[in-house]
Design an enzyme around this catalytic site. Structure first.
Site, short mmCIF file in Angstrom:
data_model
loop_
_atom_site.label_atom_id
_atom_site.label_comp_id
_atom_site.label_asym_id
_atom_site.label_seq_id
_atom_site.Cartn_x
_atom_site.Cartn_y
_atom_site.Cartn_z
N GLY A 163 -21.84 34.01 20.57
CA GLY A 163 -22.47 33.40 21.73
C GLY A 163 -21.77 32.13 22.18
O GLY A 163 -21.77 31.79 23.36
N PHE A 164 -21.15 31.41 21.22
CA PHE A 164 -20.46 30.17 21.56
C PHE A 164 -19.10 30.45 22.16
O PHE A 164 -18.66 29.75 23.08
CB PHE A 164 -20.32 29.30 20.30
CG PHE A 164 -19.70 27.96 20.55
CD1 PHE A 164 -20.47 26.90 21.00
CD2 PHE A 164 -18.34 27.74 20.32
CE1 PHE A 164 -19.91 25.66 21.22
CE2 PHE A 164 -17.77 26.51 20.54
CZ PHE A 164 -18.56 25.45 20.99
N GLY A 165 -18.43 31.46 21.64
CA GLY A 165 -17.10 31.78 22.14
C GLY A 165 -16.31 32.59 21.13
O GLY A 165 -16.87 33.26 20.26
N ASP B 77 -31.90 30.81 14.19
CA ASP B 77 -31.15 32.03 14.48
C ASP B 77 -30.66 32.66 13.18
O ASP B 77 -29.48 32.98 13.02
CB ASP B 77 -29.97 31.72 15.41
CG ASP B 77 -29.43 32.98 16.10
OD1 ASP B 77 -30.15 34.00 16.11
OD2 ASP B 77 -28.30 32.95 16.61
#
Length: 924
Positions: free
Chosen positions: A605-607, A721
């Site tokens: 999700g961050f990269g 998460d």
């Protein structure tokens, strides 16, 4: 003759006037209860298409500086060309609308296209309705149906990453039938369709309830029908207008309507289907069909004409996530295929109770009193909507009481307030802490009732006059009172204060308020020492004592088991936040270390994540934020700050970071064995069968990492998460919890914390957290329970490629566990390779973690202890089997032991190992 003519004229005029009155009354009656607000409109106006009167929103927000004009490309179909932008740092802004208690209403907000980055939330009262997010060049409408709990309702816009905005807000009464199965819910509109409709939208005055019916295009497989119908009796108060029903879709065999992109969490949906037979020659029994929702039959042998009318409608309910499929299939023996004219889909959301009504009325009254002398006060301007829920008001803290929130703390210190202290503050019956210091309040201090629960009052540094009221000094729960630096107050209350046990400054300006630590230091040290000593003794006793385990599956016999001692005394470093060395890297160095991002090892999700090597030869994983990342600067800062303060064997350490040229990069040690997800069911190249002892060790390691976060000194940390892809494995298969971008400090006692940013991953998300938005450590516990089931079963938490009953791992596994059929869910790769007692310990812990209500879930510390016990049992069993092997016995991993109790090392009894299936103990 003349007189007769005059009389006729008079009668004609009277008749015209009566007709006009009836018309006006009819029009007024049709729109009774309607509220139509045009945000930032230049003036009130009448919409030319609907003939509805719209008013500006200046009675709520008079500031025109935040008004913006809608982009020209969107103006063709609009009467209001403006919208209001709320330029706020945090919190919410609300419109309070009048309602009639228990009346059902439709409320609809219209949000003009702004940019692809639009993202904020809206709510009805304290209930989140949905997220405003748009990537298309068009308006977005969010609509909800609710029952008014009182004589007014708040429609709120809640800031997340961007400033919220709105162009129109509409409130319309609706028939009671809309909520017949969901009387205590809010229904969010998903879709309202006019099948084969010719016009773009049909709404008021054609639809007297001002529902907006969207025309849909005709699918290539279906046949459109369109007739001008009249004189049709339409029974049912939720019935669409005849103009909607005069078009329909039909097919010789089946009609299908698929809605994808729904939220992935399970919600109840209400589906309203509307039918009007347009073929006058058909008779009952000639058009019969079955109705399915997501392959589940809901209506069998449905016949529109069966009741003698051409019109019929039905309301169906279903639980769904991700998608909803409406299918109409021709019944056996029917002459004609199915027909459908219109339908609606609404999602049922649980109603969240607002702040206690008495407290709500009192603080709103207090706000009005303060605004009389503080018109443009920043703190008061931010007070909007519910004071406790969904971003509490600045200076307000609340606690739960009897299912609703009550205000327990009011801190308006240094808020630049003037005027008299509002008398309504004395009506806040649950208030415990009141701080009005460092303002410009004048006049007298109001008297408080003896029933007040106040324990602390600070009125210092104001311009108050008169004498301290006796009612304050004598409050039964008060233990601190400060009123110094009020130069006009009389200071003749010292004797009374001396006779009390109240901590006070005696009204003196130079008196220092005793700090909590100074007042209670000796007591705290003494109490703390005693508590720590007791805790160590109890811990030692609990871990060292012999545990007696009742094995219900084995005739109820009890086997004493010596449990190994697994604990360590906390070092002094554990009680203080450590400062971990995190090195800043230049972008040039990162590019050299990764060879210009040569080796991609993952996406998140961050990269993207790349493999690299530092100067000292250490292999690293370099996480680079991408331009399209769903996480932003906040998540980057969050992970950087958190991992700079914590360090634990079972948490992935942060080695360094880079924040140059708009690049945000995090550097971690490279985990050579990937993630738990990779090993259980990832890509074939990464997948590898993990034996049961290794899985158990990984579960214990991850649990220890989470327990460390949850018991973090000062304030516990919630991961938010937890999932198998965020449990990484180093070269020795040691589990390390990763990805702290969404982590948050846990709410402390007295906080009224609600997170609208419900974070998590489908399949792992705590349903209670999602519905109530109340965050706690138990949300991580639920997610960890899902991970434990993954470890046992080797299955992913969600897989819609499996049969419907197996989509959700949790829902599939629970019935087997409760029926004591754990063998049915165990990963085939480890069958025969585990000890029954150890497996049951893990399964039972998983089941407890997955309790719907967080109150019944264990804490991570308890989970660690249970998993430690399970690992002890497994390891001792393995050692026992090794001794059997050395004597020429069978391979341990081809059998299951028939007893959970371990044989004594001094026993001379014959071994009781069998190769037959065993009956497992009942879950406790």
């Amino acid at each position: 003759m003349m007189e007769l003519r005059v009389i006729c004229i008079i009668r004609l005029v009277v008749a015209c006037v009566l007709c006009l009155c009836i018309f006006i009354r009819s029009a007024s009656s049709a729109t009774e209860g309607f509220e139509s607000i045009a945000c930032c409109a230049d003036s009130n106006y009448t919409d030319p298409k609907t003939n509805l009167n719209y008013t500006t929103d200046y009675r709520w927000y008079s500031d025109k500086s935040n008004c913006r004009q809608i982009p020209e490309i969107l103006l063709s179909h609009r009467s209001n060309i403006n919208f209001r932008l709320f330029d706020i740092d945090e919190g919410k802004r609300c419109y309070n609308l009048p309602t009639i208690k228990d009346q059902v209403y439709l409320i609809r907000g219209t949000f003009p296209f702004d940019s692809v980055n639009t993202s904020f939330y809206v709510s009805i009262g304290a209930t989140e309705l949905g997220e405003v997010t748009s990537s298309r060049l068009e308006d977005l409408e969010i609509e909800g149906v609710f029952r008014a709990p009182k004589d007014n309702i708040d429609f709120c816009l809640l800031k997340e990453d961007v400033n919220p905005f709105i162009s129109q807000l509409e409130l319309r009464p609706l028939p009671e039938e809309y909520l017949h199965d969901f009387s205590t819910n809010v229904l969010k509109l998903i879709s309202r369709n006019n099948l084969c409709g010719i016009e773009d939208d049909i709404r008021f005055p054609v639809d007297q309830n001002d529902r907006i019916w969207k025309a849909t295009s005709t699918p290539s497989y279906a046949l459109p029908l369109s007739f001008n119908v009249s004189n049709v009796e339409l029974n049912g108060k939720v019935t669409p207008p005849l103009q909607v029903l005069q078009t329909a879709l039909t097919h010789p065999e089946r009609l299908e309507f698929v809605h994808v992109g729904l939220e992935t969490d399970d919600y109840e949906y209400s589906v309203l289907l509307y039918f009007l037979e347009l073929n006058d020659t058909l008779k009952a029994g000639q058009r019969v069909f079955d109705i399915y929702l997501n392959s589940e039959i809901k209506k069998e042998g449905f016949d529109v004409l069966e009741g003698g009318s051409k019109y019929s409608y039905t309301v169906l309910n279903i639980s769904a996530n991700g998608s909803l499929n409406i299918t109409l299939v021709k019944a056996s023996g029917s002459k004609f295929g199915p027909l459908l004219n219109a339908y609606e889909i609404l999602q049922a959301r649980p109603w969240i109770d607002e702040t206690d009504q008495t407290d709500l009325e009192v603080i709103q009254k207090m706000r009005k009193e303060l605004l009389l002398q503080n018109q443009d006060n920043e703190a008061l301007e931010s007070w909007s909507g519910d004071p406790c829920m969904l971003f509490p008001w600045k200076g307000v803290a609340c606690d739960g009481s009897n299912g609703s929130s009550v205000i327990t703390k009011l801190d308006l210190s240094s808020s630049n307030l003037k005027g008299t202290i509002p008398s309504s503050v004395t009506e806040m019956t649950k208030l415990q802490i009141l701080n009005l210091s460092h303002n410009h309040f004048d006049g007298y201090i109001p008297s408080f009732p003896p029933s007040s629960l106040l324990i602390s009052v600070d009125l210092s540094y104001n311009d108050l006059t008169g004498q301290l009221p006796e009612s304050i000094i004598s409050l039964p729960h008060l233990n601190s009172l400060y009123f110094g630096c009020n130069q006009h107050m009389r200071d003749d209350d010292e004797a009374k204060l001396n006779s009390s046990l109240i901590n006070t400054d005696y009204g003196r300006c130079n008196a220092k308020k005793p700090k909590f630590g100074q007042v209670f230091m000796i007591g705290a040290i003494t109490s703390g020492s005693i508590l720590i000593t007791l805790a160590v003794v109890i811990l030692f006793f609990c871990r060292y004592r012999h545990k007696s385990i009742t094995l219900e599956g084995f005739g109820g016999k009890t086997y004493p088991m010596a449990t190994n001692i697994i604990f360590s005394l906390p070092s002094k470093d554990d009680f203080f936040i450590k400062s971990v060395s995190v090195k800043p890297f230049t972008l040039e160095y990162i590019e050299l270390a990764t060879e210009k991002y040569k080796t991609l090892i993952g996406e998140g999700g961050f990269g993207s994540v790349y493999r690299g090597t530092l100067d000292d030869g250490q292999e690293v994983a370099v996480k680079v934020r991408s331009a399209t990342s769903t996480q932003g600067t906040r998540e980057f800062d969050n992970e950087l700050n958190l991992l700079s303060a914590i360090q634990h064997e079972n948490l992935v350490p942060l080695l360094g970071y880079c924040n140059e040229y708009d690049q945000q990069i995090l550097v971690y040690p490279f985990m050579s064995n990937g993630s738990l997800l990779d090993r259980l069911y990832g890509e074939p190249a990464k997948r590898k069968i993990l034996d049961w002892p290794t899985r158990l060790s990984i579960a214990l390691g991850a649990a220890r990492g989470l327990a460390y976060l949850h018991t973090f000194p000062g304030r516990s940390v919630i991961h938010r998460d937890v999932k198998s892809s965020n449990i990484l494995l180093d070269h020795s298969m040691c589990a390390k919890v990763a990805d702290f971008g969404f982590s948050k400090y846990a709410p402390q006692e007295g906080d009224s914390y609600v997170s609208l940013e419900v974070r998590g991953t489908a399949g792992y998300l705590d349903p209670e957290y999602y519905k109530t938005q109340q965050l706690s450590e138990k949300s991580d516990v639920f997610s960890f329970g899902v991970v434990l089931l993954e470890i046992v079963s080797g299955r992913e938490p969600l897989n819609i490629k499996r049969p419907r009953v197996e989509w959700s791992l949790v829902e599939w596994a629970k019935p087997y566990i409760r029926a004591s059929k754990v063998d049915e869910i165990v990963d085939p790769g480890i069958k025969g390779g585990y000890h029954a007692e150890a497996l049951w310990r893990v399964v039972e812990v998983a089941l407890q973690c997955l309790e719907p209500y967080s109150t019944y879930r264990p804490c991570m510390v308890d989970i660690v202890r249970e998993l430690e016990d399970a690992l002890i049992i497994e390891n001792n069993a393995s050692e026992y089997m090794k001794s059997i092997d050395s004597l020429g016995g069978s391979n341990r991993y081809s059998i299951v032991m028939d007893k959970r109790a371990l044989p004594s090392t001094t026993s001379t009894a014959e071994s009781t190992i069998t190769t037959q299936n065993v009956s497992h103990p009942q879950p406790r």
